[in-house]
Structures are given as C-alpha cells and as structure tokens.
Design an enzyme around this catalytic site. Structure first.
Site, mmCIF file in Angstrom:
data_model
loop_
_atom_site.group_PDB
_atom_site.id
_atom_site.type_symbol
_atom_site.label_atom_id
_atom_site.label_comp_id
_atom_site.label_asym_id
_atom_site.label_seq_id
_atom_site.Cartn_x
_atom_site.Cartn_y
_atom_site.Cartn_z
ATOM 1 N N GLY A 32 0.811 -1.216 0.000
ATOM 2 C CA GLY A 32 0.000 0.000 0.000
ATOM 3 C C GLY A 32 0.839 1.258 0.000
ATOM 4 O O GLY A 32 2.016 1.236 -0.362
ATOM 5 N N LEU A 34 0.452 3.614 -2.102
ATOM 6 C CA LEU A 34 0.824 3.437 -3.507
ATOM 7 C C LEU A 34 1.248 4.751 -4.148
ATOM 8 O O LEU A 34 0.751 5.821 -3.803
ATOM 9 C CB LEU A 34 -0.358 2.835 -4.271
ATOM 10 C CG LEU A 34 -0.860 1.487 -3.725
ATOM 11 C CD1 LEU A 34 -2.063 0.998 -4.536
ATOM 12 C CD2 LEU A 34 0.243 0.437 -3.714
ATOM 13 N N HIS A 35 2.182 4.625 -5.095
ATOM 14 C CA HIS A 35 2.671 5.786 -5.841
ATOM 15 C C HIS A 35 2.808 5.377 -7.307
ATOM 16 O O HIS A 35 2.473 4.235 -7.681
ATOM 17 C CB HIS A 35 3.996 6.291 -5.248
ATOM 18 C CG HIS A 35 5.016 5.207 -5.045
ATOM 19 N ND1 HIS A 35 5.605 4.541 -6.096
ATOM 20 C CD2 HIS A 35 5.533 4.649 -3.919
ATOM 21 C CE1 HIS A 35 6.461 3.648 -5.621
ATOM 22 N NE2 HIS A 35 6.428 3.674 -4.305
ATOM 23 N N HIS A 38 4.299 2.013 -8.229
ATOM 24 C CA HIS A 38 3.359 0.884 -8.172
ATOM 25 C C HIS A 38 2.442 0.883 -9.398
ATOM 26 O O HIS A 38 2.099 -0.167 -9.943
ATOM 27 C CB HIS A 38 2.480 0.980 -6.919
ATOM 28 C CG HIS A 38 3.208 0.822 -5.623
ATOM 29 N ND1 HIS A 38 3.357 1.857 -4.732
ATOM 30 C CD2 HIS A 38 3.806 -0.262 -5.054
ATOM 31 C CE1 HIS A 38 4.020 1.431 -3.673
ATOM 32 N NE2 HIS A 38 4.316 0.158 -3.840
ATOM 33 N N LYS A 150 13.449 -1.475 -7.847
ATOM 34 C CA LYS A 150 14.079 -0.722 -6.748
ATOM 35 C C LYS A 150 14.544 -1.674 -5.654
ATOM 36 O O LYS A 150 15.604 -1.500 -5.084
ATOM 37 C CB LYS A 150 13.127 0.319 -6.157
ATOM 38 C CG LYS A 150 13.823 1.151 -5.066
ATOM 39 C CD LYS A 150 12.930 2.231 -4.543
ATOM 40 C CE LYS A 150 11.935 1.712 -3.542
ATOM 41 N NZ LYS A 150 12.560 1.230 -2.278
ATOM 42 N N SER A 186 9.349 5.745 -3.458
ATOM 43 C CA SER A 186 9.220 4.753 -2.390
ATOM 44 C C SER A 186 8.173 5.264 -1.413
ATOM 45 O O SER A 186 8.100 6.471 -1.155
ATOM 46 C CB SER A 186 10.567 4.609 -1.662
ATOM 47 O OG SER A 186 10.374 3.982 -0.414
ATOM 48 N N ARG A 188 8.308 4.982 1.617
ATOM 49 C CA ARG A 188 9.019 5.521 2.783
ATOM 50 C C ARG A 188 9.535 6.940 2.552
ATOM 51 O O ARG A 188 9.954 7.591 3.513
ATOM 52 C CB ARG A 188 10.162 4.589 3.188
ATOM 53 C CG ARG A 188 9.663 3.309 3.864
ATOM 54 C CD ARG A 188 10.805 2.477 4.428
ATOM 55 N NE ARG A 188 10.343 1.424 5.293
ATOM 56 C CZ ARG A 188 10.241 0.126 4.958
ATOM 57 N NH1 ARG A 188 10.547 -0.262 3.735
ATOM 58 N NH2 ARG A 188 9.820 -0.766 5.836
#
Ligand code: PAF
Length: 279
Positions: A32, A34-35, A38, A150, A186, A188
């Site tokens: 999840g 998501l960007h 994804h 990645k 990412s 993160r």
C-alpha cells in the site's frame, strides 16, 4: 470503486472464475501507500494479462521489532482510487489474521541470494517476504507477478524462489520510477523532512558515480565506493549500510567481466533509503 476482497476464499472464487473463462491473471503484491512506481507495475500487468489483482498487506513478518511496522504509511482510500483508474480489476486486502492464522509455523527461507546486503542489515526481511509472496502466489495462482526493480535483491530472491520451487509463474521486474531529481519513488519517502528530501537524490548520484567509475575502468571499485560514501556523508546522510558493486544476478561481489549492479542502502536521519543502478 475498485472491487475489494479480504478473504482467501473470496480471492480464490474470483480467480477460479477467471481461470474457467481462460483469462490470464497477473498479481502485483504491495504494502500500500501506492505511488506512480506501483502504478507502473499495475499498468504493465494490465498489458500482459487479462486480469490484474493488486494485493495490499503490510506484512509484519518482514519487519523487525525495532522497525517501522506501526508507522508504515497507510493511505487506503487513495490506494483504491489509484488502482481503479490504472486498470486493476481486483484489490486483495487481507487482514493479518487471514494471512497468518493462529498457530502459523511455516516460513520460506533462501540461502545465498538473501545472505549479503539487506540480509546483513535486515536478517528477518527475506524470510518474511518470501513467505508472504509464496502465500499470495498459492492463494491467487497467478500466471504472472510484477515487482519493482528498486528492491533488486527482493526481485532476485523471488525469482530464485520461483525457480527452486518450480512455480509456474512469470516474474516480471519493472524499472524503478524516479522523481524528476532522480530519487527512486518509495512509500518511505513520505518520512523525509523537506531538508532530507532535498538531500535524498544524492544516493542515486553516488550509485551512478560508482557505475561510471567501474565501467570506465578509472578507479578500483573499493576506491570508488569509499569516495561515494564520503560524498553521501558530506551531503547530509547520517549513515551508510552499504554501497556494493555486485554481480547483477547472484549479488556476489562484482568481479571484472560480471554484469554489474550497484546496490545501496543509506540513512537520512531515521529514514532508510535503498536504491540500485545497473551498467
Ligand atoms: O515490496 C514490497 O512492497 C513487499 O516487500 C512485498 C513484495 C509486497 C511483500 O510484502
């Protein structure tokens, strides 16, 4: 609204129906938040398969106790919207109790491919990933599965697992999606402060510099790695777990003539970024 299921039974019922209709199925496993990276996977999956399932499950077994499981970004409403507009047919969002029933004991572990790099700094990580990904494969029985480059070592690990266990699934790696300044997308990245966000693209620059040095034969890899580490520290990174020129497939330390992939993991404050670059 994206059609969403939460149980193995419901996922299996829909996938079984699709298989009866001779439709091919792709899965895009995610955690999840998501960007666009994804979405590249979802769109590529839609081009290669008749039906696309995305899973969202923040998998506790791939986090160590001191890591960011409880704070991992969660954006379910936006995730559903993004999946719907990018051609995903089904969202599978199991609960923890669904994925790890009470008394769960089984874990999938690999040896050489998971030993270096992330395996040193996150020793629990790959068993958690391999176990959950195998479970997703057994639950959905996809023809294809899509993962981002990645997480290069993760991608290599999943390929190895699929080969070792004779799984009849095509594993497709999709190139890393980057921000305009080069930072790998990412989930993160959401942790970065504005100052850290400005420093973050230096990780890709460090990896590119090592690739360039090695390919030009200008420096011995060790010297190039040390120079790149010094550059990252000077640019505000707080610690570097590794910058490692590797054999792109086996992830053994790179030797002259090997296909090259340089992998890196480094910290900006409390945020750990990973990235990799190939020749
Ligand atoms: O890359 C990720 O998001 C996760 O490691 C994965 C593959 C979904 C397994 O939890």
């Amino acid at each position: 609204m994206i059609e969403t299921v939460h149980t193995v039974q419901d996922l299996r019922a829909i996938c079984a129906l699709w298989r009866q209709e001779a439709q091919t199925i792709a899965i895009v496993p995610t955690m999840g938040a998501l960007h666009e990276g994804h979405m590249d996977l979802v769109r590529a999956a839609g081009q290669r398969a008749d039906k696309v399932v995305a899973s969202i499950f923040v998998n506790p077994t791939q986090f160590a106790a001191h890591e960011d499981l409880s704070t991992y970004p969660r954006t379910p409403a936006r995730d559903g919207e993004l999946l719907a507009v990018n051609g995903c047919d089904l969202l599978y969002a199991p609960t923890e109790a669904t994925m790890y029933r009470y008394g769960h004991q089984t874990s999938v572990s690999l040896s050489n491919i998971t030993a270096p790099l992330e395996g040193v700094f996150r020793p629990h990580f790959f068993a958690g990933v391999a176990t959950v990904v195998l479970k997703l494969f057994l639950q959905a029985k996809p023809d294809l599965a899509f993962f981002g480059e990645k997480d290069w070592q993760q991608l290599r690990t999943i390929r190895q697992m699929v080969t070792d266990l004779d799984l009849d699934i095509d594993i497709i790696g999709i190139e890393t999606r980057r921000e305009v300044d080069g930072l790998a997308m990412s989930s993160r990245n959401a942790y970065l402060t504005p100052d850290q966000r400005a420093m973050a693209p230096a990780l890709k620059q460090a990896l590119d510099q090592i690739v360039e040095d090695i390919m030009s034969g200008g420096h011995a890899p060790d010297i190039s790695v040390e120079a790149a580490k010094a550059m990252l520290l000077a640019r505000g990174f707080s610690a570097i777990d590794y910058l490692a020129p590797c054999h792109a497939d086996t992830l053994a330390p790179w030797q002259d003539g090997d296909p090259l992939r340089v992998l890196g993991a480094a910290w900006l404050g409390k945020t750990r970024l990973i990235d990799n670059r190939g020749a």
